[in-house]
Design a protein around this motif. Structure first.
Motif, PDB file in Angstrom:
ATOM      1  N   GLY A  37       0.820  -1.204   0.000  1.00 23.38           N
ATOM      2  CA  GLY A  37       0.000   0.000   0.000  1.00 23.38           C
ATOM      3  C   GLY A  37       0.857   1.257   0.000  1.00 23.38           C
ATOM      4  N   ALA A  38       1.913   1.255   0.801  1.00 17.93           N
ATOM      5  CA  ALA A  38       2.830   2.396   0.821  1.00 17.93           C
ATOM      6  C   ALA A  38       3.467   2.580  -0.548  1.00 17.93           C
ATOM      7  CB  ALA A  38       3.899   2.203   1.899  1.00 17.93           C
ATOM      8  N   ASP A  39       3.879   1.479  -1.168  1.00 16.40           N
ATOM      9  CA  ASP A  39       4.482   1.549  -2.515  1.00 16.40           C
ATOM     10  C   ASP A  39       3.506   2.150  -3.526  1.00 16.40           C
ATOM     11  OD1 ASP A  39       6.901   0.473  -1.707  1.00 16.40           O
ATOM     12  OD2 ASP A  39       6.417  -1.562  -2.385  1.00 16.40           O
ATOM     13  N   ARG A  40       2.236   1.745  -3.456  1.00 17.91           N
ATOM     14  CA  ARG A  40       1.223   2.305  -4.378  1.00 17.91           C
ATOM     15  C   ARG A  40       1.062   3.808  -4.167  1.00 17.91           C
ATOM     16  NH1 ARG A  40      -1.169  -2.519  -3.036  1.00 17.91           N
ATOM     17  NH2 ARG A  40      -2.551  -1.567  -1.489  1.00 17.91           N
ATOM     18  N   ALA A  41       1.014   4.218  -2.913  1.00 17.12           N
ATOM     19  CA  ALA A  41       0.862   5.649  -2.624  1.00 17.12           C
ATOM     20  C   ALA A  41       2.083   6.429  -3.109  1.00 17.12           C
ATOM     21  CB  ALA A  41       0.649   5.877  -1.128  1.00 17.12           C
ATOM     22  N   LEU A  42       3.269   5.899  -2.876  1.00 15.00           N
ATOM     23  CA  LEU A  42       4.493   6.568  -3.330  1.00 15.00           C
ATOM     24  C   LEU A  42       4.497   6.710  -4.847  1.00 15.00           C
ATOM     25  CD1 LEU A  42       6.942   4.747  -0.918  1.00 15.00           C
ATOM     26  CD2 LEU A  42       6.390   7.205  -0.853  1.00 15.00           C
ATOM     27  N   ALA A  43       4.083   5.662  -5.537  1.00  8.97           N
ATOM     28  CA  ALA A  43       4.020   5.715  -7.003  1.00  8.97           C
ATOM     29  C   ALA A  43       2.948   6.702  -7.463  1.00  8.97           C
ATOM     30  CB  ALA A  43       3.750   4.323  -7.571  1.00  8.97           C
ATOM     31  N   ASP A  44       1.763   6.664  -6.849  1.00 10.27           N
ATOM     32  CA  ASP A  44       0.682   7.577  -7.227  1.00 10.27           C
ATOM     33  C   ASP A  44       1.082   9.038  -7.032  1.00 10.27           C
ATOM     34  OD1 ASP A  44      -0.915   5.421  -7.871  1.00 10.27           O
ATOM     35  OD2 ASP A  44      -2.285   5.662  -6.161  1.00 10.27           O
ATOM     36  N   HIS A  45       1.919   9.298  -6.028  1.00  6.33           N
ATOM     37  CA  HIS A  45       2.358  10.661  -5.723  1.00  6.33           C
ATOM     38  C   HIS A  45       3.703  10.993  -6.388  1.00  6.33           C
ATOM     39  CE1 HIS A  45      -0.703  10.135  -2.589  1.00  6.33           C
ATOM     40  NE2 HIS A  45      -0.761  11.451  -2.548  1.00  6.33           N
ATOM     41  N   ARG A  46       4.177  10.102  -7.226  1.00  2.00           N
ATOM     42  CA  ARG A  46       5.405  10.295  -8.013  1.00  2.00           C
ATOM     43  C   ARG A  46       6.656  10.524  -7.168  1.00  2.00           C
ATOM     44  NH1 ARG A  46       2.756  14.539 -11.766  1.00  2.00           N
ATOM     45  NH2 ARG A  46       0.825  13.458 -12.115  1.00  2.00           N
ATOM     46  N   VAL A  47       6.721   9.864  -6.016  1.00  4.84           N
ATOM     47  CA  VAL A  47       7.929   9.949  -5.191  1.00  4.84           C
ATOM     48  C   VAL A  47       9.017   9.123  -5.866  1.00  4.84           C
ATOM     49  CG1 VAL A  47       8.957   9.360  -2.965  1.00  4.84           C
ATOM     50  CG2 VAL A  47       6.645  10.339  -3.066  1.00  4.84           C
ATOM     51  N   GLU A  48      10.168   9.733  -6.048  1.00  9.45           N
ATOM     52  CA  GLU A  48      11.289   9.072  -6.719  1.00  9.45           C
ATOM     53  C   GLU A  48      12.253   8.512  -5.671  1.00  9.45           C
ATOM     54  OE1 GLU A  48      12.921  12.072  -9.275  1.00  9.45           O
ATOM     55  OE2 GLU A  48      11.056  12.263 -10.417  1.00  9.45           O
ATOM     56  N   ALA A  49      12.622   7.267  -5.807  1.00  6.81           N
ATOM     57  CA  ALA A  49      13.638   6.602  -4.977  1.00  6.81           C
ATOM     58  C   ALA A  49      13.381   6.693  -3.471  1.00  6.81           C
ATOM     59  CB  ALA A  49      15.024   7.151  -5.321  1.00  6.81           C
ATOM     60  N   PRO A  50      12.211   6.269  -3.008  1.00  6.48           N
ATOM     61  CA  PRO A  50      12.007   6.243  -1.558  1.00  6.48           C
ATOM     62  C   PRO A  50      12.946   5.215  -0.914  1.00  6.48           C
ATOM     63  CG  PRO A  50      10.243   5.066  -2.660  1.00  6.48           C
ATOM     64  CD  PRO A  50      11.073   5.709  -3.734  1.00  6.48           C
ATOM     65  N   VAL A  51      13.311   5.466   0.319  1.00  6.65           N
ATOM     66  CA  VAL A  51      14.164   4.556   1.075  1.00  6.65           C
ATOM     67  C   VAL A  51      13.272   3.709   1.967  1.00  6.65           C
ATOM     68  CG1 VAL A  51      15.925   4.451   2.881  1.00  6.65           C
ATOM     69  CG2 VAL A  51      16.140   6.100   1.010  1.00  6.65           C
ATOM     70  N   VAL A  52      13.483   2.398   1.959  1.00  2.00           N
ATOM     71  CA  VAL A  52      12.721   1.491   2.819  1.00  2.00           C
ATOM     72  C   VAL A  52      13.694   0.802   3.765  1.00  2.00           C
ATOM     73  CG1 VAL A  52      11.205  -0.527   2.921  1.00  2.00           C
ATOM     74  CG2 VAL A  52      10.964   1.128   1.050  1.00  2.00           C
ATOM     75  N   VAL A  53      13.390   0.885   5.063  1.00  2.00           N
ATOM     76  CA  VAL A  53      14.221   0.299   6.102  1.00  2.00           C
ATOM     77  C   VAL A  53      13.344  -0.636   6.925  1.00  2.00           C
ATOM     78  CG1 VAL A  53      15.654   0.797   8.118  1.00  2.00           C
ATOM     79  CG2 VAL A  53      15.604   2.407   6.199  1.00  2.00           C
ATOM     80  N   ARG A  54      13.853  -1.825   7.206  1.00  6.33           N
ATOM     81  CA  ARG A  54      13.103  -2.783   8.044  1.00  6.33           C
ATOM     82  C   ARG A  54      13.702  -2.820   9.448  1.00  6.33           C
ATOM     83  NH1 ARG A  54       9.570  -6.116   4.996  1.00  6.33           N
ATOM     84  NH2 ARG A  54       8.627  -6.455   7.039  1.00  6.33           N
ATOM     85  N   VAL A  55      12.841  -2.986  10.419  1.00  4.52           N
ATOM     86  CA  VAL A  55      13.241  -3.135  11.817  1.00  4.52           C
ATOM     87  C   VAL A  55      12.576  -4.396  12.371  1.00  4.52           C
ATOM     88  CG1 VAL A  55      13.593  -0.657  12.162  1.00  4.52           C
ATOM     89  CG2 VAL A  55      11.351  -1.657  12.654  1.00  4.52           C
ATOM     90  N   PRO A  56      13.079  -4.908  13.506  1.00  3.11           N
ATOM     91  CA  PRO A  56      12.497  -6.146  14.034  1.00  3.11           C
ATOM     92  C   PRO A  56      11.000  -6.055  14.336  1.00  3.11           C
ATOM     93  CG  PRO A  56      14.602  -5.726  15.071  1.00  3.11           C
ATOM     94  CD  PRO A  56      14.264  -4.498  14.258  1.00  3.11           C
ATOM     95  N   GLY A  57      10.573  -5.020  15.046  1.00  2.36           N
ATOM     96  CA  GLY A  57       9.169  -4.942  15.433  1.00  2.36           C
ATOM     97  C   GLY A  57       8.684  -3.515  15.538  1.00  2.36           C
ATOM     98  N   THR A  58       7.439  -3.355  15.943  1.00  6.07           N
ATOM     99  CA  THR A  58       6.820  -2.044  16.044  1.00  6.07           C
ATOM    100  C   THR A  58       7.486  -1.181  17.109  1.00  6.07           C
ATOM    101  OG1 THR A  58       4.736  -2.908  15.214  1.00  6.07           O
ATOM    102  CG2 THR A  58       4.605  -0.886  16.490  1.00  6.07           C
ATOM    103  N   PHE A  59       7.963  -1.785  18.180  1.00  2.39           N
ATOM    104  CA  PHE A  59       8.618  -1.041  19.249  1.00  2.39           C
ATOM    105  C   PHE A  59       9.841  -0.287  18.734  1.00  2.39           C
ATOM    106  CE2 PHE A  59      11.389  -0.587  22.965  1.00  2.39           C
ATOM    107  CZ  PHE A  59      10.516  -0.059  23.891  1.00  2.39           C
ATOM    108  N   GLU A  60      10.506  -0.819  17.726  1.00  2.00           N
ATOM    109  CA  GLU A  60      11.728  -0.212  17.191  1.00  2.00           C
ATOM    110  C   GLU A  60      11.475   0.891  16.160  1.00  2.00           C
ATOM    111  OE1 GLU A  60      12.467  -3.811  19.214  1.00  2.00           O
ATOM    112  OE2 GLU A  60      11.283  -3.663  17.368  1.00  2.00           O
TER     113      GLU A  60
END
Length: 162
Positions: A37-60
């Motif tokens: 869903g985030a990817d679709r929104a970024l594409a719809d809003h023409r955001v170029e090269a967003p950075v995606v970072v993963r963390v272990p859980g919601t607390f982090e």
């Protein structure tokens, strides 16, 4: 349905914004839907090269969101899911994530899209994850909200800087 009354906003051109997404790793299927869903929104809003970072859980999420805000991103989107269990863990994690992400936004002046699902059951999370058959797409909504707020902040800055 909790999404009743949501604003109907059209995507805007955000190609000039630096955007980061920080996403928890627990609950693969739900997180996959939120990220899509985030990817679709970024594409719809023409955001170029967003950075995606993963963390272990919601607390982090807050500490990494703060690091990204400090690096000059115009918007940060935080995605996670916490499902209630039989202990107070749910309340602690939800409160810490909510308070921490709010603090990031206020301390850094950077909008933080709040895409953290806080659900009683896995079924509720799946229904909000933006998957096929889901009633809501909270990954998209959180991203669109962060982008709209970043645009508003840019307009305010331009207005008052002359």
């Amino acid at each position: 349905m909790s999404g009743h009354g949501a604003p109907q906003a059209q995507p805007t051109d955000c190609h000039d914004l630096r955007v980061a997404v920080v996403a928890a790793s627990w609950h693969d299927v739900v997180m996959g839907g939120l990220l899509a869903g985030a990817d679709r929104a970024l594409a719809d809003h023409r955001v170029e090269a967003p950075v995606v970072v993963r963390v272990p859980g919601t607390f982090e999420l807050p500490v990494v969101a703060a690091a990204l805000a400090k690096e000059g991103f115009d918007a940060v989107v935080a995605l996670g899911v916490v499902i209630r269990g039989g202990t107070p863990h749910f309340e602690y994690v939800c409160s810490a994530a909510t308070d921490g992400l709010n603090r990031v936004a206020l301390d850094h002046g950077v909008p933080v899209g709040f895409g953290v699902l806080t659900c009683d059951t896995e079924e509720q999370a799946l229904d909000r994850a933006g998957l096929e058959g889901s009633a809501e797409d909270k990954g998209y909504e959180a991203t669109a909200a962060a982008l709209a707020t970043a645009g508003t902040l840019k307009r305010i800055k331009r207005h008052f800087q002359g």
